[in-house]
Design a protein around this motif. Structure first.
Motif, PDB file in Angstrom:
ATOM      1  N   GLN A 150       0.819  -1.209   0.000  1.00 45.99           N
ATOM      2  CA  GLN A 150       0.000   0.000   0.000  1.00 45.99           C
ATOM      3  C   GLN A 150       0.855   1.263   0.000  1.00 45.99           C
ATOM      4  OE1 GLN A 150      -4.143  -1.034   2.028  1.00 45.99           O
ATOM      5  NE2 GLN A 150      -2.565  -0.662   3.556  1.00 45.99           N
ATOM      6  N   LEU A 151       2.015   1.194   0.641  1.00 50.18           N
ATOM      7  CA  LEU A 151       2.916   2.344   0.715  1.00 50.18           C
ATOM      8  C   LEU A 151       4.342   1.853   0.559  1.00 50.18           C
ATOM      9  CD1 LEU A 151       3.642   5.338   1.376  1.00 50.18           C
ATOM     10  CD2 LEU A 151       3.701   4.653   3.794  1.00 50.18           C
ATOM     11  N   ASN A 152       5.070   2.512  -0.357  1.00 48.46           N
ATOM     12  CA  ASN A 152       6.484   2.192  -0.562  1.00 48.46           C
ATOM     13  C   ASN A 152       7.255   3.511  -0.555  1.00 48.46           C
ATOM     14  OD1 ASN A 152       8.985   1.310  -1.314  1.00 48.46           O
ATOM     15  ND2 ASN A 152       8.371   0.497  -3.306  1.00 48.46           N
ATOM     16  N   TYR A 172      -7.633  -2.807  -1.699  1.00 45.15           N
ATOM     17  CA  TYR A 172      -6.641  -2.235  -0.803  1.00 45.15           C
ATOM     18  C   TYR A 172      -6.469  -0.756  -1.137  1.00 45.15           C
ATOM     19  CZ  TYR A 172      -3.240  -2.351  -4.639  1.00 45.15           C
ATOM     20  OH  TYR A 172      -2.588  -2.134  -5.819  1.00 45.15           O
ATOM     21  N   ASN A 173      -5.636  -0.055  -0.360  1.00 48.13           N
ATOM     22  CA  ASN A 173      -5.395   1.375  -0.557  1.00 48.13           C
ATOM     23  C   ASN A 173      -4.002   1.593  -1.124  1.00 48.13           C
ATOM     24  OD1 ASN A 173      -7.907   1.957   0.618  1.00 48.13           O
ATOM     25  ND2 ASN A 173      -7.003   2.069   2.682  1.00 48.13           N
ATOM     26  N   ARG A 174      -3.906   2.524  -2.058  1.00 45.29           N
ATOM     27  CA  ARG A 174      -2.621   2.932  -2.615  1.00 45.29           C
ATOM     28  C   ARG A 174      -2.343   4.358  -2.145  1.00 45.29           C
ATOM     29  NH1 ARG A 174      -2.508   1.908  -8.946  1.00 45.29           N
ATOM     30  NH2 ARG A 174      -0.317   2.458  -8.562  1.00 45.29           N
ATOM     31  N   TYR A 175      -1.370   4.479  -1.229  1.00 46.23           N
ATOM     32  CA  TYR A 175      -1.083   5.767  -0.623  1.00 46.23           C
ATOM     33  C   TYR A 175      -0.138   6.573  -1.499  1.00 46.23           C
ATOM     34  CZ  TYR A 175      -3.336   4.196   3.649  1.00 46.23           C
ATOM     35  OH  TYR A 175      -4.261   3.763   4.563  1.00 46.23           O
ATOM     36  N   SER A 176      -0.393   7.893  -1.549  1.00 50.56           N
ATOM     37  CA  SER A 176       0.430   8.814  -2.339  1.00 50.56           C
ATOM     38  C   SER A 176       1.478   9.455  -1.440  1.00 50.56           C
ATOM     39  CB  SER A 176      -0.448   9.895  -2.972  1.00 50.56           C
ATOM     40  OG  SER A 176       0.346  10.893  -3.597  1.00 50.56           O
ATOM     41  N   PHE A 182      -4.993   8.577  -0.206  1.00 53.43           N
ATOM     42  CA  PHE A 182      -4.933   7.252  -0.820  1.00 53.43           C
ATOM     43  C   PHE A 182      -6.042   7.099  -1.841  1.00 53.43           C
ATOM     44  CE2 PHE A 182      -7.719   6.771   2.844  1.00 53.43           C
ATOM     45  CZ  PHE A 182      -8.768   6.030   2.330  1.00 53.43           C
ATOM     46  N   THR A 183      -5.825   6.148  -2.688  1.00 54.46           N
ATOM     47  CA  THR A 183      -6.804   5.801  -3.715  1.00 54.46           C
ATOM     48  C   THR A 183      -7.155   4.329  -3.569  1.00 54.46           C
ATOM     49  OG1 THR A 183      -5.836   7.399  -5.237  1.00 54.46           O
ATOM     50  CG2 THR A 183      -7.281   5.706  -6.185  1.00 54.46           C
ATOM     51  N   ASP A 225      -7.987   0.696  -4.571  1.00 57.57           N
ATOM     52  CA  ASP A 225      -7.657  -0.058  -5.778  1.00 57.57           C
ATOM     53  C   ASP A 225      -8.173  -1.493  -5.628  1.00 57.57           C
ATOM     54  OD1 ASP A 225      -6.741  -0.658  -8.256  1.00 57.57           O
ATOM     55  OD2 ASP A 225      -4.610  -0.384  -7.804  1.00 57.57           O
ATOM     56  N   ARG A 227       0.776  -1.807 -16.225  1.00 52.96           N
ATOM     57  CA  ARG A 227       0.195  -2.814 -15.323  1.00 52.96           C
ATOM     58  C   ARG A 227      -0.389  -3.945 -16.152  1.00 52.96           C
ATOM     59  NH1 ARG A 227      -3.569  -0.335 -10.703  1.00 52.96           N
ATOM     60  NH2 ARG A 227      -3.364  -2.523 -10.059  1.00 52.96           N
TER      61      ARG A 227
END
Length: 706
Positions: free
Chosen positions: A387-389, A460-464, A484-485, A487, A551
């Motif tokens: 979710q966060l990198n 899940y959430n994709r954090y910016s 977050f978005t 996904d 993707r």
């Protein structure tokens, strides 16, 4: 590979006295056998001391055995031990195998005018060892790559049999029990160099958690400890009744088998996995319930004489069921019935001086194969989505990797037993010690086991991390402060199903001549034509490996065709067996001919019958979807050559073996050469020339009998 059989290298052959091949549909006594029965009888009795040494291009074998027979006490004792050191390629120290086996076998008999009671028992040990170390030509300098495995197995078995010497209605009763256990250990060490930035997901429960980032290089170790245990009990009673020219034997019995692994399973540091692609977590083998198979059977064998005709009919029924199952399994409480029938008609002999004997046989039977433990209790599926990198080389204190873990149970509680129906017909001819047998068989299974496919929808959430400056931060970013978005990912997973459809048919033949007196040679010719048709009886979910905007395509297609093929082969073996007693010399020459092998993939259109959208809905795939800019990529491209028949022409080898007895037959020397002469012509496949080579294989052995 689990569920595929046993390692044939672990079997010792020196204590085998004879091998009996039972043709036709196997008796209901023998469970799920479908291709006849190979019954091995081990050496019993005698007072000889035997030794054997064998060496070839890949292995060395040492064996010694001793028999003790006390005739007056009706007691026999046999022992044997052997050692095998095998190196498939002596130049590669990663390819080696060592085996030690030993056995003690005893039999005691008690006899009077009415009964004969016998008890035999055997204790067996088998140990196999592999030790593969670094190969400097394959391992980078300073790296570690080693693999060690050992298997130590003990088995104890006993049979108590009672026979009626008066030949009344009750004939015999036999009780057999056995137990075996083994200690399997694997230890592996490996230097792992991840090719990309990878995380270490260690969560065993679903939810959100932070994950550690794998270092650029680390040393990983893995231990696998298994302790499989097997128990078996079998009871059989036979009865006999006759009426004029009608002779009958009735067999009634049952057996129970138990399989359980008491080992600890995989042991490793989840923070330093042996592979960065691992998707499982350590699972103790002893957490998996034991498998219990229970079966009962009844069979009648009748012999009827009508003048010079003889008719033999054997008919039986076997029941099979699995115990110790959760009530969620459809197999719980399910009983499968397998009827089997064999019949043989011996015609009157034709001629007087050298009469011709003809026998016509046939059989039909059902066979049930239960799923093994690996199919009933598969590993949990762990899916970790990042979710966060947030990563900085300059300020490692701000690094954070956040993961949402999903845990799925891929157990198919609707999994059923695989059912196979086979029938065959056979004709046997014999005249003047010449024998010919021809068999045609056909078997069909529509519920075979395979790795099917299912899909699951994950959100899940994709954090910016836009706007974050690592140089001004004092700690990792807080998820509550980030946007977050949501996904969605559709994941295709493997699950055990009854989705294999297999059709097998073939012709088997064997001819053996008498031993011609002048050249002291006997000719044996055997061979077979086989044809196997395999396909998937269930639609399969697949996601094409198409990348759009960086993707993989997010939709999943449902396809009717997958993995279908047809395979065919025809082979013949010619064996010339020459025995010269005056010279105590024996020659064996065999010509092995594989006339052809062919394979052909079944046609696949590549067009799905339905697709799954991001909401998890299964929708029909129509011409509108086929013209859609995204969904059109669900059509898999196929090329005409993929479905053309591939045929490999003749492949022939000549093998020889020479045996010489010396010292009053106490010593036998043998030399053999496989592929002494080979014929592998080049052939053309789709415009390409295929060249084949073959190398001879030499070996020798010496046998002592004192």
């Amino acid at each position: 590979t689990t569920g595929k059989g046993i390692d044939m290298r672990s079997i010792s052959t020196d204590d085998i006295a004879k091998v009996e091949i039972v043709r036709g549909i196997p008796s209901v006594e023998y469970g799920d056998l479908t291709s006849g029965l190979v019954n091995i009888e081990r050496k019993k009795g005698g007072n000889d001391l035997e030794a054997r040494f064998k060496a070839d291009m890949q292995s060395q074998l040492f064996y010694v055995g001793k028999g003790i027979e006390l005739t007056d006490k009706q007691f026999t004792l046999n022992t044997g031990i052997d050692y095998l050191d095998s190196k498939i390629d002596p130049r590669n120290n990663r390819e080696n195998f060592k085996r030690v086996t030993g056995s003690i076998r005893a039999e005691k008999r008690w006899t009077n005018d009415h009964w004969r009671l016998a008890f035999n028992s055997n204790l067996n040990y088998r140990g196999t060892f592999e030790n593969d170390k670094n190969d400097p030509d394959l391992t980078p300098s300073g790296a570690i790559d080693s693999y060690e495995s050992s298997n130590n197995a003990l088995s104890l078995a006993g049979t108590l049999s009672l026979n009626n010497r008066k030949k009344g209605f009750f004939r015999s009763l036999s009780l057999t029990a056995s137990a075996s256990g083994s200690w399997d250990n694997i230890h592996q060490e490996k230097t792992v160099v991840p090719s990309k930035l990878s995380v270490v997901p260690t969560a065993t429960q679903p939810g959100v958690h932070d994950a550690e980032i794998l270092p650029s290089t680390y040393l990983a170790s893995l231990d696998v400890n298994g302790n499989p245990f097997n128990a078996f009990v079998k009871a059989i009673a036979t009865f006999n009744y006759n009426y004029r020219n009608w002779f009958n034997i009735i067999k009634v019995g049952g057996d129970w088998r138990m399989n359980k692994n008491y080992g600890e399973g995989q042991l490793y540091d989840m923070r330093r996995p042996i592979s960065i692609d691992i998707t499982t977590r350590p699972r103790p083998f002893n957490d998996i319930p034991a498998e219990h198979n229970l079966a009962f059977f009844i069979e009648e064998a009748s012999k009827l004489r009508l003048g010079k005709h003889r008719i033999d009919i054997t008919a039986g029924l076997r029941s099979a069921s699995l115990l110790n199952l959760d009530n969620r399994y459809v197999l719980d409480g399910k009983i499968y019935l397998d009827p089997r029938v064999n019949a043989k008609w011996a015609l009157p002999r034709i001629g007087e001086r050298k009469p011709l004997s003809i026998e016509l046989s046939g059989g039909v039977g059902w066979h049930t194969k239960m799923p093994d433990i690996s199919k009933l209790y598969p590993d949990l599926f762990y899916y970790d989505l990042i979710q966060l990198n947030f990563f900085s080389n300059e300020n490692p204190a701000v690094n954070r990797m956040n993961v949402r873990t999903f845990v799925d149970d891929l157990t198919n509680y609707n999994l059923k037993a695989a059912r196979n129906m086979k029938w065959e017909v056979r004709a046997d001819f014999s005249i003047d010690d010449h024998r010919l047998s021809v068999t045609y068989f056909r078997e069909k299974m529509t519920s075979g086991f395979r790795q099917g496919k299912s899909y699951t929808r994950y959100i899940y959430n994709r954090y910016s991390t836009e706007g974050l400056d690592p140089s001004t931060m004092t700690g990792p970013p807080d998820l509550a402060d980030l946007t977050f978005t949501p996904d969605t990912i559709l994941k295709v997973q493997s699950v055990h199903t009854n989705g294999s459809r297999i059709l097998k048919e073939g012709v088997e033949f064997q001819y053996s001549s008498k031993r011609f007196p002048i050249i002291r040679t006997r000719l044996t010719v055997n061979g077979a034509w086989f044809r196997t048709t395999y396909n998937n009886s269930q639609p399969v979910y697949k996601r094409p490996s198409v990348v759009i905007d960086g993707r993989q395509i997010r939709y999943i297609g449902l396809y009717n065709e997958d993995d279908g093929y047809i395979r065919e082969s025809f082979n013949t073996n010619f064996t010339f067996d020459t025995d010269i007693p005056r010279l105590k010399l024996g020659f064996s020459t065999s010509i092995q001919c594989m006339w052809f092998t062919s394979s052909q993939s079944m046609w696949e259109s590549g067009v799905p019958i339905a697709y799954v959208n991001m909401e998890g809905e299964l929708l029909p795939y129509t011409d509108a979807e086929r013209n859609d800019m995204i969904l059109q990529h669900l059509v898999e491209p196929h090329y005409e050559n993929n479905f053309k028949k591939r045929t490999i022409p003749i492949d022939a080898n000549i093998n020889i073996k020479v045996t010489k007895k010396i010292c009053r037959d106490k010593i036998a020397l043998a030399l053999y050469v496989n592929r002494l002469v080979s014929y592998h012509p080049d052939y053309t496949l789709f415009g390409n020339t295929i060249r084949r080579t073959s190398n001879p294989y030499f070996g020798m052995e010496i046998n002592f009998r004192l």
